[in-house]
Design a protein around this motif. Sequence first.
Motif, mmCIF file in Angstrom:
data_model
loop_
_atom_site.group_PDB
_atom_site.id
_atom_site.type_symbol
_atom_site.label_atom_id
_atom_site.label_comp_id
_atom_site.label_asym_id
_atom_site.label_seq_id
_atom_site.Cartn_x
_atom_site.Cartn_y
_atom_site.Cartn_z
ATOM 1 N N ARG A 24 121.827 40.894 113.132
ATOM 2 C CA ARG A 24 123.283 40.967 113.198
ATOM 3 C C ARG A 24 123.730 42.424 113.191
ATOM 4 O O ARG A 24 123.028 43.299 112.696
ATOM 5 C CB ARG A 24 123.935 40.241 112.030
ATOM 6 N N GLU A 57 123.681 38.593 116.311
ATOM 7 C CA GLU A 57 125.022 38.138 115.975
ATOM 8 C C GLU A 57 125.934 39.354 115.819
ATOM 9 O O GLU A 57 125.574 40.315 115.151
ATOM 10 C CB GLU A 57 124.980 37.376 114.654
ATOM 11 N N ILE A 59 129.461 40.470 114.380
ATOM 12 C CA ILE A 59 130.449 39.969 113.430
ATOM 13 C C ILE A 59 131.532 41.008 113.192
ATOM 14 O O ILE A 59 131.244 42.192 113.052
ATOM 15 C CB ILE A 59 129.769 39.627 112.088
ATOM 16 N N VAL A 66 132.512 35.641 114.113
ATOM 17 C CA VAL A 66 131.416 36.004 115.001
ATOM 18 C C VAL A 66 131.985 36.158 116.407
ATOM 19 O O VAL A 66 132.737 35.313 116.879
ATOM 20 C CB VAL A 66 130.313 34.925 114.990
ATOM 21 N N HIS A 68 131.539 35.743 120.030
ATOM 22 C CA HIS A 68 130.690 34.998 120.946
ATOM 23 C C HIS A 68 130.874 35.457 122.383
ATOM 24 O O HIS A 68 130.235 34.934 123.279
ATOM 25 C CB HIS A 68 130.996 33.495 120.862
#
Length: 82
Positions: A24, A57, A59, A66, A68
């Motif tokens: 992440r 990910e 964030i 998150v 996308h």
Amino acid sequence: MENRIGKSYVARKSLFAKGLKEGRLTVQEIEEALPPGTLTAAERWLLYYSLRAAQVEIIDEVTGQVDHGFMAEAPPAAPSNH
């Protein structure tokens, strides 16, 4: 200009390494490493796309949401009575 490209490359490489290791990154980390003007809009889009494709990910530290990207699945539409 050559110096700017070198710094951008090192920053992107570092971001990918951290993202792959931790799974992440935050939007804030990415924007701090590559502030506006560092990449073109297309290069920035490709960076985010590539990170997501590598299953990193992304964030937003402030909202916790998150990212996308543009291809995120839209929520199902409510059934119509037509």
